[in-house]
Design an enzyme around this catalytic site. Structure first.
Site, mmCIF file in Angstrom:
data_model
loop_
_atom_site.group_PDB
_atom_site.id
_atom_site.type_symbol
_atom_site.label_atom_id
_atom_site.label_comp_id
_atom_site.label_asym_id
_atom_site.label_seq_id
_atom_site.Cartn_x
_atom_site.Cartn_y
_atom_site.Cartn_z
ATOM 1 N N ASP A 94 -18.016 -24.908 -61.982
ATOM 2 C CA ASP A 94 -16.777 -25.381 -63.357
ATOM 3 C C ASP A 94 -18.501 -25.382 -64.520
ATOM 4 O O ASP A 94 -19.193 -23.820 -64.539
ATOM 5 C CB ASP A 94 -16.134 -26.601 -63.859
ATOM 6 C CG ASP A 94 -15.274 -26.405 -64.585
ATOM 7 O OD1 ASP A 94 -14.263 -25.372 -65.097
ATOM 8 O OD2 ASP A 94 -15.392 -27.604 -65.508
ATOM 9 N N HIS A 115 -9.295 -23.128 -58.543
ATOM 10 C CA HIS A 115 -10.415 -23.854 -58.560
ATOM 11 C C HIS A 115 -11.602 -24.611 -58.394
ATOM 12 O O HIS A 115 -12.190 -25.157 -58.752
ATOM 13 C CB HIS A 115 -10.124 -24.447 -60.757
ATOM 14 C CG HIS A 115 -10.984 -24.484 -61.617
ATOM 15 N ND1 HIS A 115 -12.097 -24.198 -61.462
ATOM 16 C CD2 HIS A 115 -11.717 -26.094 -61.647
ATOM 17 C CE1 HIS A 115 -13.131 -24.344 -62.107
ATOM 18 N NE2 HIS A 115 -12.737 -25.281 -62.440
#
Length: 331
Positions: A114, A302
């Protein structure tokens, strides 16, 4: 079953360091009975902390690596200044270089997820001689911009408009709301089975009450996250989304120089098929910026580090053994 550290795990050390005027907290995990082959830094993103690498820390230590995992600025037990200027990629890279010096190493392996992924590419730009190998999970390389454009202008980044605004800071206050917010981002559903966070909007505040359990973190782990996030609230974590123009200004000279970026150290990029914020398609033209780029992919959202830890760890081991001679510690 993949080994992982647990909250306040006695197998790792919890350290602090003063880096360029900020106090950082970090996890340190040393290989047992042997001198480390190398040191690896793991950099987390939003909304996470060093504990986000819980499935990777034991595995990487077993390869003979010293593992260093900081709570990034604004998170956990690290300082959380109010000013977004303290959260730029350049300042973060300066802090990580200072952390390497603090630990006493002149070369590190660097990995990120991220926002941490965004940081590792910038670290390779600003401190290439410090890095022997680099990897990113989910986050592709996005070159410096010649003309400023907010990431939120892209459909998959619309949520960043909300995160850089005042809403989350004002509304996600106190243990209950922080728990609901985090659970929703970590895959929990509302009472009527709907998501509480989307890339098109951000947090859907009216869906938070009665949110269910996260399929990705246990109740104990979520309690641990909440205990750390309530320390400084959401201002610090969301400050990362207020750095767009600041990062642009730091990188503008590089972008306008016309010089092609070509990273010389070996890189690994692992994409996640179901990551709606960072879809694999974003990495389509990455190869041109790397001398040596290995690509992998896992079927995950994610939160690939937690959903597919065995596959992620296998990719990391294959990459690290091939590149820097890491070895699995004898059992």
């Amino acid at each position: 079953m993949v080994d992982k550290i647990v909250p306040n795990d006695s197998r790792v050390q919890y350290k602090t360091a003063n880096l360029n005027g900020h106090t950082y907290n970090y996890i340190l995990s040393e290989p047992k009975g042997t001198k480390p082959l190398n040191t690896i830094f793991l950099i987390h993103g939003f909304p996470d902390m060093s504990f986000g690498w819980r499935y990777q820390i034991p595995h990487l230590t077993s390869l003979g690596l010293r593992v260093v995992v900081p709570d990034m600025i604004g998170y956990g037990d690290t300082d959380a200044p109010e000013d977004p200027k303290e959260y730029t990629c350049k300042k973060t890279c300066d802090d990580l270089a200072a952390l390497a010096s603090h630990i006493g190493v002149s070369s590190i392996i660097l990995g990120g997820h991220d926002w941490g992924g965004a940081v590792v590419y910038r670290m390779a730009m600003y401190y290439p001689k410090l890095l022997s190998a680099v990897f990113s999970v989910c986050t592709p390389f996005m070159p410096p911009q010649k003309k400023f454009m907010h990431m939120s202008e892209m459909p998959n980044f619309k949520y960043q408009i909300q995160l850089r605004g005042p809403g989350v800071v004002k509304k996600i206050v106190g243990e209950e709301k922080i728990r609901q917010f985090l659970a929703g981002i970590y895959g929990a559903r509302s009472k009527d089975g709907k998501p509480t966070f989307t890339v098109e909007v951000g947090c859907l505040f009216d869906r938070l009450d009665g949110v269910g359990s996260s399929p990705l973190v246990s109740d104990e782990e979520l309690d641990f996250y909440v205990s750390k996030f309530k320390r400084n609230g959401m201002r610090g974590p969301t400050n990362w989304y207020r750095t767009g123009e600041l990062n642009y200004e730091d990188e503008k000279e590089i972008a306008l120089s016309g010089k092609e970026i070509k990273f010389q150290m070996p890189f690994l990029f692992i994409s996640a098929t179901n990551d709606v914020a960072l879809p694999p398609s974003l990495s389509r033209e990455m190869e041109r910026s790397f001398r040596s780029l290995t690509k992998g992919q896992v079927e995950a959202t994610h939160w690939a580090l937690w959903e597919k830890p065995e596959e992620i760890n296998q990719y990391l081991e294959e990459f690290l053994v091939g590149q820097i001679g890491a070895r699995r510690a004898s059992l």
